[in-house]
Enzyme design. Sequence first.
Site, short mmCIF file in Angstrom:
data_model
loop_
_atom_site.label_atom_id
_atom_site.label_comp_id
_atom_site.label_asym_id
_atom_site.label_seq_id
_atom_site.Cartn_x
_atom_site.Cartn_y
_atom_site.Cartn_z
N ARG A 1 -6.62 -20.82 -2.31
CA ARG A 1 -5.61 -20.62 -1.28
C ARG A 1 -4.43 -21.58 -1.45
NH1 ARG A 1 -3.86 -22.08 3.62
NH2 ARG A 1 -3.26 -20.40 5.06
N HIS B 1 0.04 -21.10 -0.60
CA HIS B 1 1.08 -20.11 -0.26
C HIS B 1 1.91 -19.69 -1.48
CE1 HIS B 1 0.01 -21.33 3.75
NE2 HIS B 1 0.86 -20.45 4.28
N TYR C 1 0.83 -1.21 0.00
CA TYR C 1 0.00 0.00 0.00
C TYR C 1 0.86 1.25 0.00
CZ TYR C 1 0.86 0.86 5.00
OH TYR C 1 1.45 1.13 6.20
N ARG D 1 8.27 4.37 -4.54
CA ARG D 1 8.26 3.39 -3.46
C ARG D 1 7.23 2.29 -3.72
NH1 ARG D 1 7.35 5.31 2.61
NH2 ARG D 1 5.25 5.67 1.79
N LYS E 1 6.43 -2.00 2.12
CA LYS E 1 5.23 -1.35 2.66
C LYS E 1 4.06 -2.32 2.49
CE LYS E 1 3.18 3.22 3.22
NZ LYS E 1 3.26 3.23 4.68
N GLU F 1 12.27 1.99 14.13
CA GLU F 1 11.28 3.01 13.78
C GLU F 1 10.13 2.92 14.76
OE1 GLU F 1 9.68 2.20 9.84
OE2 GLU F 1 9.58 0.06 10.25
C1 PLP Z 1 6.26 1.53 9.69
C2 PLP Z 1 6.35 2.89 9.10
N1 PLP Z 1 7.52 3.54 9.12
C3 PLP Z 1 7.67 4.77 8.59
C4 PLP Z 1 6.59 5.44 8.03
C5 PLP Z 1 6.76 6.83 7.46
O1 PLP Z 1 6.71 6.81 6.06
P1 PLP Z 1 6.21 8.06 5.20
O2 PLP Z 1 7.16 9.19 5.51
O3 PLP Z 1 6.33 7.62 3.80
O4 PLP Z 1 4.81 8.36 5.62
C6 PLP Z 1 5.34 4.81 7.98
C7 PLP Z 1 4.19 5.51 7.35
O5 PLP Z 1 3.09 5.13 7.38
C8 PLP Z 1 5.22 3.51 8.52
O6 PLP Z 1 4.03 2.86 8.49
#
Ligand code: PLP
Length: 291
Positions: free
Chosen positions: A104, A106, A37, A56, A151, A183
Amino acid sequence: MPDLPESLCYLNGEFGPLSEARVSVLDRGFIFGDGVYEVVPVYARRLFRFDEHMARLARSLAKLRIANPHTSADWLALCRKLVAAQAVEDQLVYIQVTRGVALRDHVMPVGLAPTVFMMASAMKPPTAEQRHRGVACVTARDFRWERGDIKSISLLGNVLARQISADAGAVETIMFRDGHLTEAAACNVWIVHEGALLGPPKSEHVLEGIRVELLRELCEETGIAYNLRPIAESEVVAADEILLSSATKEVLPVTTLDHEPVGHGAQRGKPGPVYARLHEAYQRAKRAQSI
Ligand SMILES: Cc1ncc(COP(=O)(O)O)c(C=O)c1O
């Protein structure tokens, strides 16, 4: 089921009300979380850092071996249609692409038509009070999987991590893996040390937020030193300032960590000078870099 907004959404080639959109129960997004996403911020109906978000998205799709179903120009046209249909000016566009519908198994089936879902909603920026006072965060071990660089819509680890802070009345959970900063549940995390902005290095454990490169540019513009390098937990605890960055938070000061004030001297527990300069530069960038 809660009342869903009647706002417009996009699903597999069709626009329609969000409350009526339907996908198959065999969609691999539903069965496996097999998809990715993006969240693109929109200011005054214009998309901010759109090309970077598309780059990205393309990287995330490639890591999952899902063919990108649209060109960047197509994505832009779809986003603009959703943005135009919303009542508010400042929005978030959510884009989700899953591998598609299959029995389904994997193993990744080849040749599926990816499922594409998009919606726009009102942006919920930090409050004036949060900007003025800064926010509280708590810390936790980073127990998520080892591919935070993707993501992925599989966000259970992030949901569990975010709930730790929600239960503590805090806005984010700042995580450490093997004693080093990674993070937060939905943000990148920064510290300020001796006037420099420091973030963790790019790795498979951290999502490369769109603001990682943006903050490098803003630091260059404002004369703040910027460095990505491993950051020990002890450095976070002793930092002069701690900042969060994300599409909705932009940059946001953390003034309490695990109930202790952040920073030193007169600045202790208050948003710091590096935050103030970056926040101001960010507002200029929003005006200059939205399309
Ligand atoms: C796990 C995670 N890290 C970092 C970020 C920050 O990313 P961005 O600057 O692209 O919003 C997000 C944004 O949703 C995130 O979900």
